[in-house]
Design a protein around this motif. Sequence first.
Motif, short mmCIF file in Angstrom:
data_model
loop_
_atom_site.label_atom_id
_atom_site.label_comp_id
_atom_site.label_asym_id
_atom_site.label_seq_id
_atom_site.Cartn_x
_atom_site.Cartn_y
_atom_site.Cartn_z
N PHE A 9 0.80 -1.22 0.00
CA PHE A 9 0.00 0.00 0.00
C PHE A 9 0.84 1.27 0.00
CE2 PHE A 9 -3.06 -3.07 1.71
CZ PHE A 9 -4.08 -2.87 0.82
N GLN A 10 2.14 1.14 -0.05
CA GLN A 10 2.99 2.33 -0.03
C GLN A 10 2.86 3.14 -1.32
OE1 GLN A 10 7.09 1.47 0.57
NE2 GLN A 10 7.67 3.62 0.75
N LEU A 11 2.86 2.47 -2.48
CA LEU A 11 2.77 3.19 -3.75
C LEU A 11 1.43 3.89 -3.93
CD1 LEU A 11 4.09 3.92 -6.42
CD2 LEU A 11 3.13 1.83 -7.37
N PRO A 12 0.29 3.20 -3.70
CA PRO A 12 -0.98 3.96 -3.83
C PRO A 12 -1.09 5.10 -2.82
CG PRO A 12 -1.41 1.61 -3.84
CD PRO A 12 0.03 1.78 -3.51
N ASP A 13 -0.57 4.88 -1.62
CA ASP A 13 -0.61 5.94 -0.62
C ASP A 13 0.24 7.13 -1.05
OD1 ASP A 13 -1.33 7.09 1.84
OD2 ASP A 13 0.58 6.44 2.72
N GLN A 14 1.38 6.86 -1.63
CA GLN A 14 2.26 7.92 -2.11
C GLN A 14 1.61 8.67 -3.27
OE1 GLN A 14 5.96 6.49 -3.62
NE2 GLN A 14 6.93 8.49 -3.56
N LEU A 15 0.96 7.93 -4.18
CA LEU A 15 0.27 8.58 -5.30
C LEU A 15 -0.87 9.46 -4.82
CD1 LEU A 15 0.19 5.71 -7.93
CD2 LEU A 15 1.55 7.79 -8.00
N LEU A 16 -1.61 8.98 -3.82
CA LEU A 16 -2.71 9.78 -3.28
C LEU A 16 -2.19 11.03 -2.57
CD1 LEU A 16 -5.09 7.00 -1.95
CD2 LEU A 16 -5.44 8.48 -3.92
N ASP A 17 -1.07 10.91 -1.87
CA ASP A 17 -0.48 12.09 -1.23
C ASP A 17 -0.03 13.12 -2.26
OD1 ASP A 17 -0.89 11.16 1.31
OD2 ASP A 17 1.11 10.26 1.50
N GLU A 18 0.56 12.65 -3.36
CA GLU A 18 0.98 13.58 -4.41
C GLU A 18 -0.22 14.24 -5.07
OE1 GLU A 18 3.57 11.62 -7.14
OE2 GLU A 18 5.06 11.18 -5.61
#
Length: 87
Positions: A9-18
């Motif tokens: 879930f790190q990549l989707p979380d990072q994309l959502l933060d961006e």
Amino acid sequence: MIDFINSLFQLPDQLLDEALSFLNHLSTLVGAGIQLSDYFSWVAVLGPAWVGVVESLIGSLVLIAWLLIIRSVYRIYLAAKDGIQWW
């Protein structure tokens, strides 16, 4: 196991933060508004009545353009709906 789930879930979380930071930056730009006097300062010489006329004209052109875009998107939606059997 927790590290594995966090790595998934790190990549989707990072994309959502961006995306969130981009939308926050965009809202500050939109919140500032457009000062028509920067672009149409020569109209101010004609008086406040003409400034109102030019602002109304530009506002109506923006509204008409927005409605044309919405109509085009709706037509694409209807074409896709007719092309695909939903039931």
